[in-house]
Design an enzyme around this catalytic site. Structure first.
Site, PDB file in Angstrom:
ATOM      1  N   HIS A  14      45.266  45.286  27.583  1.00 53.12           N
ATOM      2  CA  HIS A  14      44.020  44.797  26.997  1.00 53.12           C
ATOM      3  C   HIS A  14      43.184  45.966  26.486  1.00 53.12           C
ATOM      4  CE1 HIS A  14      42.194  46.105  30.724  1.00 53.12           C
ATOM      5  NE2 HIS A  14      42.857  45.225  31.429  1.00 53.12           N
TER       6      HIS A  14
HETATM    7  P1  TYD Z   1      43.446  42.103  35.049  1.00 49.13           P
HETATM    8  O1  TYD Z   1      42.402  42.498  34.066  1.00 49.13           O
HETATM    9  O2  TYD Z   1      44.558  41.248  34.541  1.00 49.13           O
HETATM   10  O3  TYD Z   1      44.054  43.382  35.754  1.00 49.13           O
HETATM   11  P2  TYD Z   1      44.790  44.649  35.075  1.00 49.13           P
HETATM   12  O4  TYD Z   1      43.818  45.258  34.109  1.00 49.13           O
HETATM   13  O5  TYD Z   1      45.085  45.560  36.178  1.00 49.13           O
HETATM   14  O6  TYD Z   1      46.034  44.166  34.427  1.00 49.13           O
HETATM   15  O7  TYD Z   1      42.717  41.373  36.251  1.00 49.13           O
HETATM   16  C1  TYD Z   1      43.392  40.559  37.191  1.00 49.13           C
HETATM   17  C2  TYD Z   1      42.452  39.445  37.640  1.00 49.13           C
HETATM   18  O8  TYD Z   1      41.322  39.976  38.322  1.00 49.13           O
HETATM   19  C3  TYD Z   1      41.924  38.626  36.472  1.00 49.13           C
HETATM   20  O9  TYD Z   1      41.895  37.267  36.900  1.00 49.13           O
HETATM   21  C4  TYD Z   1      40.499  39.104  36.300  1.00 49.13           C
HETATM   22  C5  TYD Z   1      40.111  39.569  37.689  1.00 49.13           C
HETATM   23  N1  TYD Z   1      39.163  40.706  37.693  1.00 49.13           N
HETATM   24  C6  TYD Z   1      37.871  40.517  38.117  1.00 49.13           C
HETATM   25  O10 TYD Z   1      37.455  39.391  38.489  1.00 49.13           O
HETATM   26  N2  TYD Z   1      37.015  41.579  38.142  1.00 49.13           N
HETATM   27  C7  TYD Z   1      37.422  42.812  37.753  1.00 49.13           C
HETATM   28  O11 TYD Z   1      36.621  43.782  37.791  1.00 49.13           O
HETATM   29  C8  TYD Z   1      38.777  43.002  37.292  1.00 49.13           C
HETATM   30  C9  TYD Z   1      39.257  44.346  36.835  1.00 49.13           C
HETATM   31  C10 TYD Z   1      39.611  41.916  37.283  1.00 49.13           C
END
Ligand code: TYD
Length: 142
Positions: free
Chosen positions: A53
């Site tokens: 992302h």
């Molecule tokens: P995600 O952004 O997919 O993680 P990564 O960047 O490591 O691939 O996040 C995983 C899940 O956690 C998603 O449902 C969103 C949630 N999340 C939060 O609620 N708060 C946060 O600060 C982060 C980073 C993720």
């Protein structure tokens, strides 16, 4: 300047004595923003790809406080750079509007992430083509 040119490795001061080591990171001083959010990622298998992302507003610093991982950063215009995160006193700074993929996690990897903003799902761009399109729009406005 394109945002990918702002990506950089940071080296933090480390104090060591017979009791062990201590790494210091002061918001706004050792990193270019005040920290509003901290999260960490562990227990990811070697073949897992995380991130995938870009963020419209949030800046990050990534630090493998244990183990190792890699982060690939893309600018949406065909340029990319890969960083190996393998020392607890170094981190990589990622500005807003760069694409990031985290992968190659060692079994003991603990990836600490410092963020400049509170979590807001709306400022995440999770589709690469949509990200590249937004980058093009910004370029055209210049
Ligand atoms: P995600 O952004 O997919 O993680 P990564 O960047 O490591 O691939 O996040 C995983 C899940 O956690 C998603 O449902 C969103 C949630 N999340 C939060 O609620 N708060 C946060 O600060 C982060 C980073 C993720």
């Amino acid at each position: 300047m394109y945002n990918i040119n702002k990506v950089k490795m940071l080296e933090f001061s480390e104090k060591g004595d017979e009791r062990g080591r201590l790494v210091i990171i002061e918001g706004g001083q050792d990193i270019p923003f005040e920290v509003k959010r901290v999260f960490y990622i562990y227990g990811s298998d070697k073949d897992v790809m995380r991130g995938q992302h870009a963020n419209r507003r949030t800046e990050f610093v990534l630090i493998n406080v244990a183990g190792t991982s890699k982060v690939k950063v893309k600018d949406g215009r065909g340029n990319e750079v890969i960083f190996c995160l393998n020392r607890p006193h170094t981190g990589v700074y990622l500005p807003a509007m760069v694409w990031k993929d985290m992968y190659d996690f060692s079994e003991d990897s603990v990836l600490l992430v410092l963020a400049s903003e509170h979590y807001d799902a709306e400022e995440y761009i999770r589709d690469y083509d949509a990200f590249a399109y937004e980058i093009e729009q910004v370029k055209e406005k210049r």
